[in-house]
Design an enzyme around this catalytic site. Structure first.
Site, short mmCIF file in Angstrom:
data_model
loop_
_atom_site.label_atom_id
_atom_site.label_comp_id
_atom_site.label_asym_id
_atom_site.label_seq_id
_atom_site.Cartn_x
_atom_site.Cartn_y
_atom_site.Cartn_z
CD GLU C 72 -1.70 -2.40 1.75
OE1 GLU C 72 -0.61 -2.59 2.13
OE2 GLU C 72 -2.71 -3.32 1.73
CG HIS C 141 -9.50 -7.50 8.74
ND1 HIS C 141 -8.64 -8.10 9.61
CD2 HIS C 141 -8.70 -7.79 7.50
CE1 HIS C 141 -7.19 -8.48 9.02
NE2 HIS C 141 -7.57 -8.26 7.61
#
Lengths: 328, 76, 347
Positions: C72, C141
């Site tokens: 990322e 998450h």
């Protein structure tokens, strides 16, 4: 690849200009900071990272670039900005926090941006690398012959962004060149203390790209290696990593007492100052006369004097201008 | 009345599927080709379109398992 | 009036999930503007873990629909550079929880380069990212982190609650010259394996259209209390409002749709009418969206007939076990209880 005489003279003049600029900046920086050194005081507040000694890296690389090529620099950006053709007056004004600065005083010396010549900075270590990969990928997608160059210090080679960017550039075969200015010191921590391998160019192999190391802080040698890498990138040959052995003649920032340096290191570095070395070579090889040297120095100094004088005379931005340009 | 049939070859094996979302409500007017439901088999999703114009009659509500070849709705 | 006119609707409904609405917006903008491209993990062949890029690889190919390494910092940084040289990248951060590995590219570069350049260099990029819990995926998450992004200057932040808004907000985001954080809630996405809130599926016109930023929507009108929600909590509020009818309470539901810019005027006007304010947010309670909304109403001098309240995720990491997570999440039941207490209890 050897520089032509005009390229040699451009490199020399740009190095002289950069050094003259930083000397004037250092003088101004100390105004108002004596006898008590308070970083907030004086015409130039904040941290100030000088690049004296590292000028060969900037000129040897930027000699192969034009305004359309994209460059990202670091918290120590002056020499690169000058070599990339960033407007000197606007850059000086920015460093003095003036309305006429590159960003009207919003960025300061660590955040110099000049879209006209595709120059950007980040004050965060290694973070200019991802944007360079992205810009290069955009050029490739659009079939343009432009390249991107990310300048970083050797300390940045231990950041995650370094490794992610190298991998991404290699996977995408982006026309980007990563240039490490290895001055041996991450603030006060030596490269030997911080880095698991002696030379970072060896890390290129881990990403299947070519790595080169250039020793001697010699602009002609840097010119040769950078020229090959940039030409290869432009021709679609993918990314490269170059580590340049250079020297930080100043502290990490102005005010750094540099107690961590081994005795005698500074004297040795000054003895190898790249500007007198290049001057000597150009004179010895007959590429420059004494008179031409004087003219070059005079021209560079007068451009700098003018930029600093304009910056000093320029108005400060009004407080309300802080609210402009948060969004486009 | 035209049945909305899950094609017997839409997926392989004996796994059961289920409608994850009906995109229209019972009794809504639909047109041939409209996406009317999404069917999940394990984590794979399939689109189900209306075979004809008409009124949707849902036979198998969302999240109720069925086998390949099931009639999940009718268009009338 | 002819017989046929009474039978045929003006336009057949075209109900889509948020995932499909996002993919349609991306495809239409990519057809219109060659500078738009999409990058992220598993967004090409797989079509996105949350289905929002399905079908794009087939139409646009791997140069513009780019699967990235799990990297990322690298690819979001790359998006900043692409935007600097004239592209309009849309990048996916698969789960917003992953921002920890790449935040410098987001908040120190994408969000600040326009400012640092004095407006010379805009950063037209979209970061689309999934948010939200309730499906037992635990604390790395399941977060929303709306307040984290909305707090930092230089980024626009939008949160759709339904497919119509998702398409229009995505088109606006791509056309905007600024970095836009597009936060889509997993429970609304229309992915079967995450459950699907039926209310998020609605009629989506086929032609491209924009939903402007900074305009909250009155999702349901009512006179007794204003319930402010965003993303998934809009549907909890709507469910609660339906139940509250039986208690004789008419609740108004405001869907913020965008956090930056924030439509304080619509919220204030609603609270002025109802005199009561409840904010429902799935993000952490302290220092976040719920506090900002309440502060805005109080600062505007709006007279309240009972103290404002909020239902938000408590200040704890999101736990795994259903018996730990579910009671901590906002719910229609909690909203009904709070509203009933505020209206009937007079506090």
């Amino acid at each position: 690849m050897t520089p032509t005489r005009p390229q040699f003279l451009w490199m020399y003049e740009t190095m002289v200009k950069s050094r003259a600029f930083e000397e004037r900046i250092a003088t101004a920086y100390f105004e108002g900071k004596s006898p008590v050194f308070n970083m907030a005081n004086g015409p130039i507040p904040g941290e100030m990272h000088l690049s004296n000694g590292q000028e060969p890296c900037a000129v040897g690389v930027c000699a192969h670039l034009d305004a359309a090529d994209f460059v990202t620099a670091t918290h120590r950006p002056h020499h690169i900005a000058i070599a990339k053709g960033v407007d000197l007056d606007a850059m000086a004004a920015e460093i003095f926090g003036k309305k006429t600065g590159l960003s009207g005083g919003r960025g300061g010396h660590m955040h110099l941006f000049d879209a006209r010549v595709n120059f950007a900075c980040s004050g965060i270590i290694a973070q200019g690398m991802g944007p360079a990969v992205g810009a290069a990928t955009a050029f490739k997608l659009r079939g343009e012959k432009r390249v991107a160059v990310a300048f970083i210090g050797e300390g940045a080679a231990n950041q995650g962004a370094f490794h992610e960017s190298l991998n991404l550039a290699a996977v995408w075969q982006a026309p980007v060149v990563f240039v490490i200015e290895d001055n041996g010191w991450g603030i006060s921590v030596s490269k030997a203390q911080s880095t698991a391998v002696p030379h970072n160019d060896s890390r290129a192999a881990a990403y299947g790209m070519l790595g080169h190391r250039v020793t001697g802080n010699d602009p002609a040698a840097i010119f040769a290696v950078a020229g090959d890498a940039i030409a290869r990138a432009r021709a679609g040959g993918g990314p490269s990593l170059i580590e340049i052995e250079t020297s930080r003649l100043a502290g990490h920032f102005i005010g750094d007492a540099e107690g961590y340096r081994p005795a005698g290191e500074k004297d040795a570095l000054f003895a190898r100052d790249p500007i007198p070395a290049l001057r000597g070579r150009l004179l010895a090889e007959g590429m420059m006369s004494e008179a031409e040297d004087l003219a070059i120095v005079k021209r560079a100094e007068s451009a700098v004097e003018q930029a600093i004088a304009k910056a000093r005379a320029a108005p400060f931005p009004a407080a309300a201008e802080a609210f402009d340009h948060v969004f486009a | 009345m035209i049945p909305v049939v899950i094609p017997p070859d839409l997926w392989e094996g004996d796994a059961e599927g289920a409608v994850s979302a009906w995109l229209f409500a019972e009794g809504d007017a639909v047109r041939a080709g409209d996406l009317i439901a999404e069917v999940m088999v394990e984590k794979t999703s399939y689109d189900v379109t209306a075979p004809a114009d008409g009124m949707l009659q849902i036979r198998i509500p969302a999240e109720i398992p069925f086998k390949r070849g099931a009639i999940i709705a009718a268009i009338g | 009036m002819t017989a046929t006119a009474t039978i045929l609707p003006n336009r057949a409904k075209r109900n889509l999930t948020i995932a499909k609405a996002m993919a349609e917006a991306l495809a239409q903008e990519m057809r219109r503007d060659p500078s738009v491209l999409v990058m992220g993990e598993d967004i090409a062949a797989l079509g996105g873990v949350f289905g929002n890029t399905r079908g794009l690889l087939e139409e646009f190919g791997p140069a513009r629909i780019r699967d990235t390494p799990i990297s990322e910092t690298g690819f979001i940084g790359a998006a900043v550079g692409m935007a600097a040289v004239g592209m309009r990248p849309v990048v996916e951060l698969m789960f917003v929880d992953f921002f920890g590995v790449c935040m410098d590219a987001i908040y120190n570069m994408a969000a600040k380069n326009c400012y640092f350049s004095g407006g010379q260099s805009a950063v037209p990029m979209v970061l689309m990212t999934s948010v939200g819990g309730g499906y037992g995926d635990a604390g790395q998450h399941s977060q929303c982190l709306y307040g984290t992004f909305a707090h930092l200057p230089g980024m626009k932040v939008v949160v759709p609650s339904n497919a119509y808004d998702a398409k229009g907000l995505m088109v606006s985001a791509i056309r905007d010259n600024n970095p836009v954080i597009f936060m889509f809630h997993k429970a609304l996405q229309g992915m079967g394996w995450l459950g699907t809130v039926q209310g998020s599926i609605n009629d989506v016109p086929e032609d491209a259209y924009t939903v402007p930023f900074g305009q909250a929507a009155i999702a349901r009108a009512g006179r007794d209390i204003t319930i402010v929600g965003l993303g998934a909590t809009v549907h909890l509020a709507l469910d609660a409002a339906e139940e509250l009818i039986a208690n004789g309470i008419e609740a108004e539901v405001v869907d913020l749709r965008s956090l930056v810019p924030l439509d304080r005027a619509t919220v204030n006007a609603s609270v002025k009418r109802t005199g009561r304010l409840l904010v429902v947010d799935e993000d952490y309670q302290s220092y976040g969206v719920s506090g900002e909304i309440i502060a805005s109403v109080v600062e505007a001098g709006t007279v309240l007939t009972s103290p404002p309240r909020r239902i938000a995720f408590p200040d704890i990491p999101i736990p795994f076990s259903p018996t730990l997570e579910r009671p901590a999440l906002p719910s229609a039941e909690k909203i009904v209880a709070a509203v009933t207490d505020m209206v009937r209890g007079g506090r």
